[in-house]
Design an enzyme around this catalytic site. Sequence first.
Site, PDB file in Angstrom:
ATOM      1  N   ASP A  99       0.880  -1.164   0.000  1.00 38.85           N
ATOM      2  CA  ASP A  99       0.000   0.000   0.000  1.00 38.85           C
ATOM      3  C   ASP A  99       0.919   1.215   0.000  1.00 38.85           C
ATOM      4  O   ASP A  99       1.492   1.553   1.035  1.00 38.85           O
ATOM      5  CB  ASP A  99      -0.890  -0.036   1.253  1.00 38.85           C
ATOM      6  N   LYS A 159       2.504  11.290  -3.715  1.00 35.28           N
ATOM      7  CA  LYS A 159       1.438  10.574  -4.422  1.00 35.28           C
ATOM      8  C   LYS A 159       0.397  11.552  -4.985  1.00 35.28           C
ATOM      9  O   LYS A 159      -0.295  11.247  -5.947  1.00 35.28           O
ATOM     10  CB  LYS A 159       0.789   9.592  -3.455  1.00 35.28           C
ATOM     11  N   GLU A 191      -7.211  -0.021  -4.458  1.00 35.23           N
ATOM     12  CA  GLU A 191      -7.140  -0.095  -2.993  1.00 35.23           C
ATOM     13  C   GLU A 191      -8.411  -0.676  -2.366  1.00 35.23           C
ATOM     14  O   GLU A 191      -8.331  -1.564  -1.516  1.00 35.23           O
ATOM     15  CB  GLU A 191      -6.830   1.291  -2.412  1.00 35.23           C
ATOM     16  N   ASP A 228     -13.141   4.551   2.133  1.00 29.51           N
ATOM     17  CA  ASP A 228     -11.689   4.708   2.287  1.00 29.51           C
ATOM     18  C   ASP A 228     -11.320   6.191   2.345  1.00 29.51           C
ATOM     19  O   ASP A 228     -11.324   6.884   1.329  1.00 29.51           O
ATOM     20  CB  ASP A 228     -11.003   4.024   1.088  1.00 29.51           C
TER      21      ASP A 228
END
Length: 551
Positions: free
Chosen positions: A9, A71, A172, A194
Amino acid sequence: MSDLVVGIDLGTSNSVISVVLEGEAIVIPDSEGRRIHPSIVHFREDGQTIVGNEAWRFRAEKPRRTVYSAKRLIGRPFESPEIKMLMGSFPFSIVPANDGTPRIQVDNQHHPPEGIGARVLHYLKSLAEQYLGQSVDKAVIAVPANFDEGQRRATQRAGEMAGLEVMRLINEPTAAALAYGYGGNKRERVAIYDFGGGTFDVTLLELRGNVFEVLSTAGNSYLGGDDFDNRLISLMTNVFERQHQVDLSGDELVRQRLRVLAEYLKCELSDEPQVTRRIVEYIPGTMTEIEVQFQLSRQEFNERCMDIVNQSLETCQDALQTASIQRAELDHLVLVGGTTRIPLVQARTREFFNREPVLGINPDEVVAIGASVFGGSLAKQQQAPQIGGPGMEAGLDAVDEDWMEGLEEGQEAPQDEGPLLIDVTPHALGIATVGGVMDIIIERNGQLPLDRTRYFSTSRDDQTRVVLPVYSGNSRRIEENRQIGMLELTDIPPGPREEVQIEVTFEIDTNGMLSVRATDMRTGLNQYARLSIMGESTDDHEFDATNLLMT
Ligand code: AMP
């Protein structure tokens, strides 16, 4: 070469690496036993880098040399609105490269965002190698469901730069669903909510044994834990303004220090009903100290941040509508990501979905665990080459396609074949046409893998080249969507306009990666079709793993 396939992850704020050993997924710790590793890279003056937990303290101490949240930049063109918005909030400079991609500047070095991702991945790979006592060369890397083509390609490149063979990019939420449901022979519908550091995603899935079918996915890439931190920073600078008539809000270094504190206090408020801190700062441009006593109750924090949480619920509503299901038709709610530790988030999701979230799942680790579960099944197939052919890749594709073709709705896949993931396209994909309208070629929420074919003709006699801008997004108006690249058709045989017909097939594979092929309808010959993706850097830059400092 080792057969192990780790699951990673690669988070905006933190990263986690996991592996399946003897049928059980374990999270790999660093030498201090810490299982979560900040996605932070500190560049030392001597050229070496420090990554992970040891780099964390440098965010406040040496903010200009300490890169975080890369990211948020990865795979985006420099001119994108997201990068324009983010530029002011980083203590380090973001500059454009010649190819239109962003670079993170530290001293006189310019690093592509995927170079930062590569350093984090390389660090995780080294942790795994130390822990397992063997080399680790293969990985499944999780990416947000709404990552576009450019972001996926850049993540894959980061993996390759780190010396990893990226066996698969897994979304994810799908990874989270695997960690939650694989091996449990469940038949139910789940919502994976999430909420991470920089993005929010929700995915609705149907689980049928080891078939994990995504019903819909929706996300907001402008919503995350950082928004809560920003609210706290504003509250703190307001107190300074009230008590000292000094406006600290425009000073980037002060904001950087306050940001670290804000995040700390936000996390403390997840456990405590109230926080109190003495904060000492300097009047900008002077050495004069000013101090305040900052106090905040959870109640006030909730009131100040309610709209942020409500925005996430609007996205949930969108996902429900897209899947055409009612909240009551969901069986379970799984919370993923550090921001779901905030009690207000838990309370509002409980209310919205009218059910208790599933307990016993660690929201920080669940994505990596799911990715390693998938990696474990790939490793198993690798060891059993009789499934579909000599190569692992061939084996996997053959298995996937056979299952997909033979599978009726509601049917399960054979248990011993590993999980079958049926994912969807997060955004529609299309081409700009006259009047600023997007001609949709691939619809949102289409099941992967998929291909769609379109016919294009030339607009001038003897035209030999056509260039078409490719857009991604869920609006019919291109200005509300994001241009992801250009499709160029070349060497078209000359002919009268409109008689020349070119068949263009857009294909998205199970990794969510787009490719294009074209055929001239008159000759049946393959046409040269090139898809150039914006945000894709053309130089792979220096990334020398020997400069990494392992601590
Ligand atoms: P992730 O991207 O999933 O690692 O989530 C990172 C985000 O979760 C950051 O914004 C963190 O500040 C936030 N976070 C982590 N732990 C907590 C906590 N206990 N309470 C509130 N937010 C948290």
